[in-house]
Each structure stands twice: as structure tokens, then as C-alpha cells.
Design an enzyme around this catalytic site. Structure first.
Site, PDB file in Angstrom:
ATOM      1  N   HIS A 276       0.669  -1.282   0.094  1.00 64.73           N
ATOM      2  CA  HIS A 276      -0.142   0.390  -0.485  1.00 64.73           C
ATOM      3  C   HIS A 276       0.814   1.362   0.478  1.00 64.73           C
ATOM      4  CE1 HIS A 276      -3.313  -2.697   1.567  1.00 64.73           C
ATOM      5  NE2 HIS A 276      -3.810  -1.624   0.400  1.00 64.73           N
TER       6      HIS A 276
ATOM      7  N   LYS B  58      -0.457   5.162   4.284  1.00 58.73           N
ATOM      8  CA  LYS B  58      -1.450   3.833   5.179  1.00 58.73           C
ATOM      9  C   LYS B  58      -0.670   3.778   7.055  1.00 58.73           C
ATOM     10  CE  LYS B  58      -3.924  -0.303   4.515  1.00 58.73           C
ATOM     11  NZ  LYS B  58      -5.021   0.171   5.372  1.00 58.73           N
TER      12      LYS B  58
HETATM   13  N1  LIG Z   1     -12.774  -1.193   3.241  1.00 63.88           N
HETATM   14  C1  LIG Z   1     -12.164  -0.421   1.607  1.00 63.88           C
HETATM   15  O1  LIG Z   1     -12.808  -1.175   0.440  1.00 63.88           O
HETATM   16  C2  LIG Z   1     -11.219   0.333   1.695  1.00 63.88           C
HETATM   17  C3  LIG Z   1     -10.925   1.091   3.758  1.00 63.88           C
HETATM   18  N2  LIG Z   1      -9.743   1.655   3.448  1.00 63.88           N
HETATM   19  C4  LIG Z   1      -9.654   2.502   5.044  1.00 63.88           C
HETATM   20  O2  LIG Z   1     -10.500   3.593   5.589  1.00 63.88           O
HETATM   21  C5  LIG Z   1      -9.896   4.641   5.861  1.00 63.88           C
HETATM   22  C6  LIG Z   1      -9.459   5.671   5.940  1.00 63.88           C
HETATM   23  O3  LIG Z   1      -8.097   5.497   4.907  1.00 63.88           O
HETATM   24  P1  LIG Z   1      -7.647   7.059   3.783  1.00 63.88           P
HETATM   25  O4  LIG Z   1      -8.768   8.089   3.287  1.00 63.88           O
HETATM   26  O5  LIG Z   1      -6.699   6.665   2.800  1.00 63.88           O
HETATM   27  O6  LIG Z   1      -7.293   7.791   5.233  1.00 63.88           O
HETATM   28  P2  LIG Z   1      -7.001   9.127   5.310  1.00 63.88           P
HETATM   29  O7  LIG Z   1      -6.407   9.240   6.289  1.00 63.88           O
HETATM   30  O8  LIG Z   1      -6.761  10.018   3.794  1.00 63.88           O
HETATM   31  O9  LIG Z   1      -9.168   9.833   5.502  1.00 63.88           O
HETATM   32  C7  LIG Z   1      -9.603  10.179   6.583  1.00 63.88           C
HETATM   33  C8  LIG Z   1     -10.033  11.277   6.696  1.00 63.88           C
HETATM   34  O10 LIG Z   1     -10.602  11.293   7.931  1.00 63.88           O
HETATM   35  C9  LIG Z   1     -10.222  12.694   8.534  1.00 63.88           C
HETATM   36  N3  LIG Z   1     -10.508  13.271   9.735  1.00 63.88           N
HETATM   37  C10 LIG Z   1      -9.812  13.362  10.874  1.00 63.88           C
HETATM   38  N4  LIG Z   1     -10.607  13.387  12.199  1.00 63.88           N
HETATM   39  C11 LIG Z   1     -11.703  13.326  11.988  1.00 63.88           C
HETATM   40  C12 LIG Z   1     -12.714  13.809  12.657  1.00 63.88           C
HETATM   41  N5  LIG Z   1     -12.867  14.004  14.396  1.00 63.88           N
HETATM   42  N6  LIG Z   1     -14.117  14.200  11.723  1.00 63.88           N
HETATM   43  C13 LIG Z   1     -13.868  13.634  10.544  1.00 63.88           C
HETATM   44  N7  LIG Z   1     -12.813  13.730   9.673  1.00 63.88           N
HETATM   45  C14 LIG Z   1     -11.590  13.208  10.546  1.00 63.88           C
HETATM   46  C15 LIG Z   1      -8.732  12.660   7.898  1.00 63.88           C
HETATM   47  O11 LIG Z   1      -8.318  14.078   8.201  1.00 63.88           O
HETATM   48  P3  LIG Z   1      -6.799  14.513   8.626  1.00 63.88           P
HETATM   49  O12 LIG Z   1      -5.951  14.005   7.423  1.00 63.88           O
HETATM   50  O13 LIG Z   1      -6.910  16.308   8.352  1.00 63.88           O
HETATM   51  O14 LIG Z   1      -6.563  14.180   9.951  1.00 63.88           O
HETATM   52  C16 LIG Z   1      -8.651  12.516   7.391  1.00 63.88           C
HETATM   53  O15 LIG Z   1      -8.731  13.820   6.176  1.00 63.88           O
HETATM   54  C17 LIG Z   1      -8.488   3.422   6.619  1.00 63.88           C
HETATM   55  O16 LIG Z   1      -8.992   2.176   7.734  1.00 63.88           O
HETATM   56  C18 LIG Z   1      -8.407   2.253   5.606  1.00 63.88           C
HETATM   57  O17 LIG Z   1      -7.273   0.572   6.126  1.00 63.88           O
HETATM   58  C19 LIG Z   1      -9.932   2.372   2.345  1.00 63.88           C
HETATM   59  C20 LIG Z   1      -9.703   2.040   1.062  1.00 63.88           C
HETATM   60  C21 LIG Z   1     -10.298   1.001   0.532  1.00 63.88           C
HETATM   61  O1  LIG Z   2      -5.265   2.015   3.180  1.00 61.71           O
HETATM   62  C1  LIG Z   2      -6.002   1.922   2.501  1.00 61.71           C
HETATM   63  O2  LIG Z   2      -5.787   2.204   1.315  1.00 61.71           O
HETATM   64  C2  LIG Z   2      -6.733   0.206   2.202  1.00 61.71           C
HETATM   65  N1  LIG Z   2      -6.393  -0.507   3.100  1.00 61.71           N
HETATM   66  C3  LIG Z   2      -8.264  -1.380   2.648  1.00 61.71           C
HETATM   67  C4  LIG Z   2      -7.466  -2.542   3.702  1.00 61.71           C
HETATM   68  O3  LIG Z   2      -6.610  -2.174   4.458  1.00 61.71           O
HETATM   69  O4  LIG Z   2      -7.243  -3.204   3.661  1.00 61.71           O
HETATM   70  C5  LIG Z   2      -8.343  -1.708   1.450  1.00 61.71           C
HETATM   71  C6  LIG Z   2      -7.376  -1.535  -0.057  1.00 61.71           C
HETATM   72  O5  LIG Z   2      -6.575  -2.292   0.077  1.00 61.71           O
HETATM   73  C7  LIG Z   2      -6.664  -0.010   0.662  1.00 61.71           C
END
Ligand SMILES: NC(=O)C1=CN([C@@H]2O[C@H](COP(=O)(O)OP(=O)(O)OC[C@H]3O[C@@H](n4cnc5c(N)ncnc54)[C@H](OP(=O)(O)O)[C@@H]3O)[C@@H](O)[C@H]2O)C=CC1
Ligand SMILES: O=C(O)C1=N[C@H](C(=O)O)C[C@H](O)C1
Length: 269
Positions: free
Chosen positions: A154, A158
Site C-alpha cells: 500500500h 497507510k
Molecule cells: N474497506 C475498503 O474498501 C477500504 C478501506 N480503506 C480504509 O479507510 C480508512 C481511511 O483511509 P484513507 O482515506 O486512505 O485515510 P485518510 O487519512 O486519507 O482519511 C481519513 C480522513 O478522516 C479525517 N478525520 C480525522 N479526524 C476526523 C474527525 N474527527 N471528523 C471527521 N474527519 C476526520 C482525516 O483528516 P486529517 O487528515 O486532517 O486528519 C482524513 O481526511 C483506512 O482505515 C483504510 O484502511 C481504504 C480504502 C478502501
Molecule cells: O488504506 C488503504 O488504502 C486501503 N485499505 C484497505 C485495507 O486495509 O485492506 C483496503 C484497500 O486495500 C486500501
């Protein structure tokens, strides 16, 4: 159906806003960013590059209470669980993509699902969910003669490791082989660790650059290796899955569901 996006300015948040704007039957109701963010008051559609949406970003779920039916939450465990308590109290459905939860946190999420429908999956792409079934078939057919290693890569940002998808792949393979993942998982290897035991399932983690998400499960036998690989090249694959889940939840009773339920891929284990 009105959708609220938690963590709207995050990597997934932006793509989720784009996916809502493209989905039939869904409308953006609220977009929530971190308290104190300079993005509060900015149009969510403009921030995510899809043009004016008329929805201004806010910093707190309570401020969105009357504006949504389903909360889509891809953030981090503490925040997701706080939001689950809110959704339980206010009768809101949830689509949860957050990874990195421990067993106690997963239990807390399932408790919230006693009162509201929640779809929780570490990977919402169709491809990964098909791969989970391929893995079950491969593990059952290959059995204990093949060593299992799970390798994931990743992007550099991450935070959790191994990925939620890798863990789920491990659970599926362990289940098919009659093993308990918590007892047989080995995370990384360093130093004079001795020979590999025959029953361990190894996890290797790579972090770098802008890799969206690659997963390979290796079944290594004597004289041959089988590798089953999935590579995500766009976060839109996860976001589209989340939209599909939000629509699917509309007529479901309270309960904890996963993406295999949404895609009708559930098999007997
Ligand atoms: N299930 C699936 O298919 C997938 C799951 N994921 C998972 O999704 C999650 C997020 O990934 P990703 O988008 O890359 O992470 P990011 O860090 O880009 O996104 C999280 C966001 O939440 C914000 N945030 C922090 N605190 C708060 C709050 N109190 N209220 C609202 N927003 C807040 C952060 O802001 P700031 O950066 O300013 O702190 C950031 O913008 C991870 O656990 C990842 O593994 C990802 C892709 C696919
Ligand atoms: O953090 C990510 O970007 C992703 N998180 C998920 C995971 O932890 O499996 C899914 C995807 O691979 C992207």
C-alpha cells in the site's frame, strides 16, 4: 437516499463524494471533516472536483443529524466507533470501510448493529470479494501440503498493518484449513527465526509511494507455487462498492453485514 461522508477530505472521502454524485438513487446529504479544518464551509463537490454540490462541509456528525439516512465511514477505529454510537442512538444505517480495528473494537461495532443495519468490510471491491471465494477453494483443494504466505503493498500514508484485506484473506484461508488465524499468524520475520512451521500463515507488508492496494496469497508446495493476486488501480473500485452497499442496506433489518452479503457471494465455509 441521503448519504453522509465522514472524513470527506481524506483519500477515500473525496472519491466517495465523487461516487455519490455518479450513483443513481443517492444524494449527498452531508460531508464531515475534522474539527477546526480550514475546509469547514467549503462546498464538498468543489473540494472533491465534481463541481458545486450545494453541500457545505461541516465538522461534527451531530450537525448533520437531519440531513442523511446512511453514514459512509472510511476513517479510523476510534472515530468510527464514536460514529457507530451516534448512528445507533439516532437510527441511521452505516457503511464502514475503516480497517485496523482490534477484536474488542469489532465487537463494539457489532453491538451497535443490534439496533441498526451496518455493512462492514475491509475491502469493498467486487474483485477482492471474488478472490476471497477463490482462496477458500484453493486452500481446501491444496490443503496442509502448501505453505501459505500473504503479501500486501500500500501507499506510504497507510497507518494500519497488515491491511484489513490481508487479515480477512488470512481468516478465510485459515478457516478453510481448519486453523485459528490468531494462533497461526506470523507477522514479518527477522533474525535467526528458525525453519518455517508447516501450519503458520505468514504476513509480509510493503509500504511505499502511491500504491492503491495489492494483495497476493502464495500457496507454496514442493515443485510448484500458486499465487492469487488482486491489484486495485483506483480507489473508485472501493467507493462504488460502498454506494452499492448503501443502496442494498435500504430494506435490511438491523444486523452486521459484509460485502459478501451485498454481492450475494456468501459460501458455506
Ligand atoms: N474497506 C475498503 O474498501 C477500504 C478501506 N480503506 C480504509 O479507510 C480508512 C481511511 O483511509 P484513507 O482515506 O486512505 O485515510 P485518510 O487519512 O486519507 O482519511 C481519513 C480522513 O478522516 C479525517 N478525520 C480525522 N479526524 C476526523 C474527525 N474527527 N471528523 C471527521 N474527519 C476526520 C482525516 O483528516 P486529517 O487528515 O486532517 O486528519 C482524513 O481526511 C483506512 O482505515 C483504510 O484502511 C481504504 C480504502 C478502501
Ligand atoms: O488504506 C488503504 O488504502 C486501503 N485499505 C484497505 C485495507 O486495509 O485492506 C483496503 C484497500 O486495500 C486500501
Amino acid at each position: 437516499m441521503k448519504i453522509a461522508i465522514m472524513g470527506a477530505a481524506g483519500r477515500m472521502g473525496k472519491v466517495l463524494i465523487e461516487a455519490v454524485s455518479e450513483a443513481d438513487g443517492l444524494e449527498l446529504g452531508a460531508a464531515i471533516v475534522e474539527p477546526g479544518s480550514s475546509l469547514v464551509g467549503v462546498d464538498a463537490g468543489e473540494m472533491s472536483g465534481v463541481g458545486k454540490s450545494g453541500v457545505l462541509m461541516i465538522d461534527g456528525l451531530e450537525k448533520a443529524k437531519g440531513d442523511f439516512d446512511v453514514l459512509v465511514d472510511f476513517t479510523f477505529p476510534d472515530l468510527t466507533l464514536k460514529n457507530a454510537r451516534f448512528c445507533r442512538e439516532h437510527g441511521k444505517r452505516m457503511v464502514v470501510g475503516t480497517t485496523g480495528m482490534n477484536e474488542a473494537e469489532k465487537n463494539e461495532l457489532s453491538q451497535a448493529a443490534e439496533d441498526v443495519p451496518i455493512m462492514f468490510a475491509p475491502n469493498m471491491s467486487v474483485g477482492v470479494n471474488v478472490v476471497l471465494n477463490l482462496l477458500r477453494t484453493a486452500a481446501q483443494a491444496l490443503g496442509d501440503d502448501y505453505d501459505v504466505e500473504i503479501i500486501e503493498a500500500h501507499h506510504r500514508h497507510k497507518k494500519d498493518s497488515p491491511s484489513g484485506t490481508a487479515v480477512r484473506m488470512g481468516e478465510v484461508v485459515a478457516g478453510a484449513l481448519g486453523r485459528n488465524l490468531q494462533e497461526c499468524a506470523v507477522y514479518g520475520r527477522e533474525g535467526f527465526v528458525g525453519e518455517r512451521s508447516r501450519t503458520e500463515i505468514g504476513f509480509e507488508t510493503i509500504r511505499g509511494g502511491d500504491v492503491v492496494g495489492d494483495h497476493t496469497v502464495l500457496f507454496a508446495g514442493i515443485g510448484e507455487r500458486v499465487e492469487i493476486t488482486h491489484k486495485a488501480s483506483s480507489r473508485m473500485t472501493f467507493a462504488k462498492g460502498a454506494m452499492r452497499a448503501a443502496l442494498w442496506l435500504a430494506d435490511k433489518p438491523a444486523g452486521l453485514y459484509d460485502m459478501q452479503d451485498v454481492l450475494n457471494l456468501k459460501q458455506e465455509s
